[in-house]
Design a protein around this motif. Structure first.
Motif, short mmCIF file in Angstrom:
data_model
loop_
_atom_site.label_atom_id
_atom_site.label_comp_id
_atom_site.label_asym_id
_atom_site.label_seq_id
_atom_site.Cartn_x
_atom_site.Cartn_y
_atom_site.Cartn_z
N MET A 152 0.84 -1.19 0.00
CA MET A 152 0.00 0.00 0.00
C MET A 152 0.88 1.24 0.00
SD MET A 152 -1.47 0.33 3.91
CE MET A 152 -2.57 -1.07 3.69
N ASP A 153 0.29 2.37 -0.45
CA ASP A 153 1.04 3.62 -0.42
C ASP A 153 0.88 4.28 0.95
OD1 ASP A 153 -1.42 4.97 -0.40
OD2 ASP A 153 -1.41 5.28 -2.56
N CYS A 154 1.50 5.45 1.12
CA CYS A 154 1.50 6.08 2.44
C CYS A 154 0.15 6.67 2.80
CB CYS A 154 2.59 7.13 2.53
SG CYS A 154 2.30 8.62 1.56
N ARG A 155 -0.78 6.72 1.84
CA ARG A 155 -2.15 7.18 2.14
C ARG A 155 -3.04 6.02 2.58
NH1 ARG A 155 -3.12 10.93 -3.24
NH2 ARG A 155 -1.68 12.63 -2.68
N GLY A 156 -2.50 4.82 2.57
CA GLY A 156 -3.29 3.65 2.95
C GLY A 156 -4.02 3.01 1.80
N ASN A 157 -3.77 3.45 0.56
CA ASN A 157 -4.40 2.85 -0.60
C ASN A 157 -3.69 1.55 -0.99
OD1 ASN A 157 -6.18 5.11 -0.96
ND2 ASN A 157 -4.45 6.23 -1.86
N VAL A 158 -4.44 0.50 -1.20
CA VAL A 158 -3.86 -0.77 -1.62
C VAL A 158 -3.49 -0.68 -3.09
CG1 VAL A 158 -4.29 -3.23 -1.96
CG2 VAL A 158 -5.13 -2.08 0.11
N VAL A 159 -2.22 -0.90 -3.39
CA VAL A 159 -1.73 -0.86 -4.77
C VAL A 159 -1.52 -2.27 -5.31
CG1 VAL A 159 0.13 -0.03 -6.27
CG2 VAL A 159 -0.64 1.39 -4.35
N VAL A 160 -1.03 -3.15 -4.46
CA VAL A 160 -0.83 -4.55 -4.84
C VAL A 160 -1.57 -5.40 -3.82
CG1 VAL A 160 0.83 -6.40 -5.26
CG2 VAL A 160 1.44 -4.02 -5.80
N GLU A 161 -2.57 -6.15 -4.27
CA GLU A 161 -3.38 -6.96 -3.38
C GLU A 161 -2.52 -8.02 -2.68
OE1 GLU A 161 -6.49 -6.62 -2.56
OE2 GLU A 161 -6.96 -4.97 -3.96
N PRO A 162 -2.86 -8.37 -1.43
CA PRO A 162 -2.08 -9.37 -0.70
C PRO A 162 -2.19 -10.75 -1.34
CG PRO A 162 -4.03 -8.73 0.55
CD PRO A 162 -3.95 -7.80 -0.61
N LYS A 163 -1.07 -11.26 -1.85
CA LYS A 163 -1.05 -12.57 -2.50
C LYS A 163 0.30 -13.26 -2.36
CE LYS A 163 -0.19 -10.31 -6.97
NZ LYS A 163 -0.67 -10.14 -8.37
N TYR A 164 1.23 -12.63 -1.65
CA TYR A 164 2.57 -13.18 -1.54
C TYR A 164 2.80 -13.78 -0.15
CZ TYR A 164 3.17 -10.37 -5.72
OH TYR A 164 3.02 -9.81 -6.96
N TYR A 165 3.64 -14.80 -0.10
CA TYR A 165 3.96 -15.44 1.18
C TYR A 165 4.99 -14.64 1.96
CZ TYR A 165 1.21 -19.51 -0.06
OH TYR A 165 0.16 -20.34 -0.39
N SER A 166 5.77 -13.81 1.28
CA SER A 166 6.65 -12.85 1.94
C SER A 166 6.91 -11.71 0.97
CB SER A 166 7.97 -13.50 2.37
OG SER A 166 8.75 -13.87 1.25
N SER A 167 7.25 -10.57 1.51
CA SER A 167 7.52 -9.41 0.65
C SER A 167 8.50 -8.49 1.37
CB SER A 167 6.23 -8.65 0.33
OG SER A 167 5.64 -8.14 1.51
N ASN A 168 9.43 -7.93 0.62
CA ASN A 168 10.42 -6.99 1.15
C ASN A 168 10.06 -5.58 0.74
OD1 ASN A 168 11.70 -9.30 1.98
ND2 ASN A 168 13.68 -8.80 1.07
N ASN A 169 10.70 -4.62 1.37
CA ASN A 169 10.58 -3.23 0.92
C ASN A 169 11.21 -3.08 -0.46
OD1 ASN A 169 9.30 -1.98 3.20
ND2 ASN A 169 11.22 -2.19 4.31
N PHE A 170 10.81 -2.06 -1.18
CA PHE A 170 11.40 -1.79 -2.49
C PHE A 170 12.85 -1.35 -2.33
CE2 PHE A 170 7.09 -2.02 -3.88
CZ PHE A 170 7.16 -2.38 -5.22
N SER A 171 13.69 -1.83 -3.21
CA SER A 171 15.09 -1.47 -3.23
C SER A 171 15.51 -1.27 -4.68
CB SER A 171 15.94 -2.56 -2.58
OG SER A 171 17.31 -2.26 -2.65
N GLU A 172 15.98 -0.07 -4.98
CA GLU A 172 16.37 0.27 -6.35
C GLU A 172 15.24 0.02 -7.34
OE1 GLU A 172 20.18 -1.42 -7.38
OE2 GLU A 172 21.18 -0.47 -5.67
N GLY A 173 14.00 0.29 -6.91
CA GLY A 173 12.85 0.24 -7.81
C GLY A 173 12.13 -1.08 -7.90
N LEU A 174 12.70 -2.14 -7.29
CA LEU A 174 12.07 -3.46 -7.34
C LEU A 174 11.96 -4.03 -5.93
CD1 LEU A 174 13.88 -5.09 -10.43
CD2 LEU A 174 11.68 -3.89 -10.37
N ALA A 175 10.96 -4.89 -5.73
CA ALA A 175 10.74 -5.52 -4.43
C ALA A 175 10.79 -7.04 -4.59
CB ALA A 175 9.40 -5.10 -3.83
N LEU A 176 11.44 -7.69 -3.66
CA LEU A 176 11.54 -9.14 -3.64
C LEU A 176 10.28 -9.72 -3.01
CD1 LEU A 176 13.25 -11.77 -3.90
CD2 LEU A 176 14.13 -11.25 -1.60
N VAL A 177 9.66 -10.68 -3.70
CA VAL A 177 8.45 -11.34 -3.19
C VAL A 177 8.59 -12.85 -3.35
CG1 VAL A 177 6.93 -9.38 -3.67
CG2 VAL A 177 7.26 -11.14 -5.42
#
Length: 357
Positions: free
Chosen positions: A104-129
């Motif tokens: 979700m973004d900092c306003r609380g809007n869901v951008v990517v629906e929850p579907k991953y078993y783990s997720s990292n913060n974005f780093s250099e534009g990409l996030a590990l899932v």
């Protein structure tokens, strides 16, 4: 992006709301500190105040002076700070729902629906899932729209750093096998390593000889570590019993059970005489000697006495230290900046630190 400079540790307060201090332990005082953004002094309509010695600046005025906007959501009682008056918020954070992770973004809007078993913060534009709950991964990378831009084919994987990501691939043996990929998911070289770390300042630490885990019980071969460059070739003939990534031009290495420091040319600049060592920040390195932590400069001089039971690297000119169970912060002169009265202290980031009391 403009940067605010304040001569003391600063916190922020939202203006337009009156408040009273009823706690006798709180001392509030209006002050005349200068606030400078890109060399220009900012005149605030609302006063800068200190509470128990910590400076608080008007949040809305400060944000607007560096090209940001502040939005108040009365329903959720949330303050949203947005980069640029007419820009969409791009920074996404992971959140969990029903055991799965989304963004979700900092306003609380869901951008990517929850579907991953783990997720990292974005780093250099990409996030590990991770798309599987099994033992061996299905790790991949998504962009900020949620699109899987690097396929989820890896047994294990790490965040992007220096333009490359460390990933574990199937090797067909009982040993681990690691290599590095770019943001298109392509290997940056053919070499593989049984143990490795992420790139930092152009180099990565890899196991040069000896076994990674699991080590066959009948084999007793000491591990030796060294550094590779972005071609996958060894950047030095030096070998170490252990080694860490470069930080601000220096890296910690271990020889014979003792730690020291090398520079980017792989020259020893601090002899390996310490029981443990931290990262070089703000001109100082935390070191453990005779069971206690202190700080040395890059010449190896002990400039802050080794008297602490634990000590972190400096961040924003403050370092957390502990004596017994009491933790606080010192400055680069070794003076107590924030009293040792907390159970736990984390490093400062953008003027804020997490503490536990």
């Amino acid at each position: 992006m403009k940067k605010l400079i304040l001569g003391v540790l600063a916190c922020v307060l939202i203006t337009g709301t009156a408040f009273a201090v009823s706690n006798p332990d709180l001392v509030l005082e209006a002050v005349n500190y200068k606030i400078i953004a890109d060399g220009e002094e900012i005149d605030f309509e609302n006063p800068v105040v200190t509470i128990n010695g910590n400076a608080y600046i008007p949040l809305r005025e400060a944000a607007e002076n560096v090209g940001m906007t502040v939005e108040w959501d009365e329903g959720s009682e949330t303050i949203n700070i947005v980069s640029g008056s007419d820009q969409e918020v791009l920074t996404l954070s992971p959140y969990q729902e029903d055991g799965l992770w989304g963004y979700m973004d900092c306003r609380g809007n869901v951008v990517v629906e929850p579907k991953y078993y783990s997720s990292n913060n974005f780093s250099e534009g990409l996030a590990l899932v991770r798309t599987s709950g099994g033992q061996n991964g299905e790790y991949g990378y998504i962009d900020q729209t949620g699109e899987m831009v690097v396929p989820n084919i890896y047994y294990n994987a790490y965040d992007f750093s220096d333009g490359a990501a460390l990933v574990e691939i199937a090797s067909g043996t009982d040993q681990y096998s690691y290599t590095y990929i770019d943001k298109r998911g392509e290997r940056i070289f053919d070499n593989e390593f049984s143990s490795a770390s992420s790139y930092s300042e152009g180099y990565a630490v890899v196991l040069k000889s000896g076994y990674a885990y699991p080590v066959p019980p009948e084999i007793d071969v000491p591990q030796k570590w060294s550094y590779i460059d972005k071609t996958g070739n060894f950047a030095t003939e030096n070998e170490y019993d252990n080694a860490r990534g470069f930080n601000n031009g220096y890296a910690a290495v271990e020889i014979g059970g003792k730690w020291g420091v090398i520079d980017a040319a792989f020259n020893t600049v601090v002899e390996c005489i310490y029981e443990d060592i931290g990262a070089y920040e703000d001109g100082l390195i935390p070191v453990k000697l005779d069971g206690k932590w202190g700080y040395i400069n890059i010449d190896g001089d002990m400039v802050i006495e080794n008297k602490y039971d634990s000590a972190d690297s400096f961040s924003e000119s403050l370092a957390s230290v502990c004596i017994g169970d009491s933790c606080g912060y010192i400055n680069t002169d070794g003076d107590i900046a924030i009293p040792l009265e907390y159970d736990e202290c984390r490093s400062f980031s953008e003027g804020v630190a997490v503490v536990k009391k």
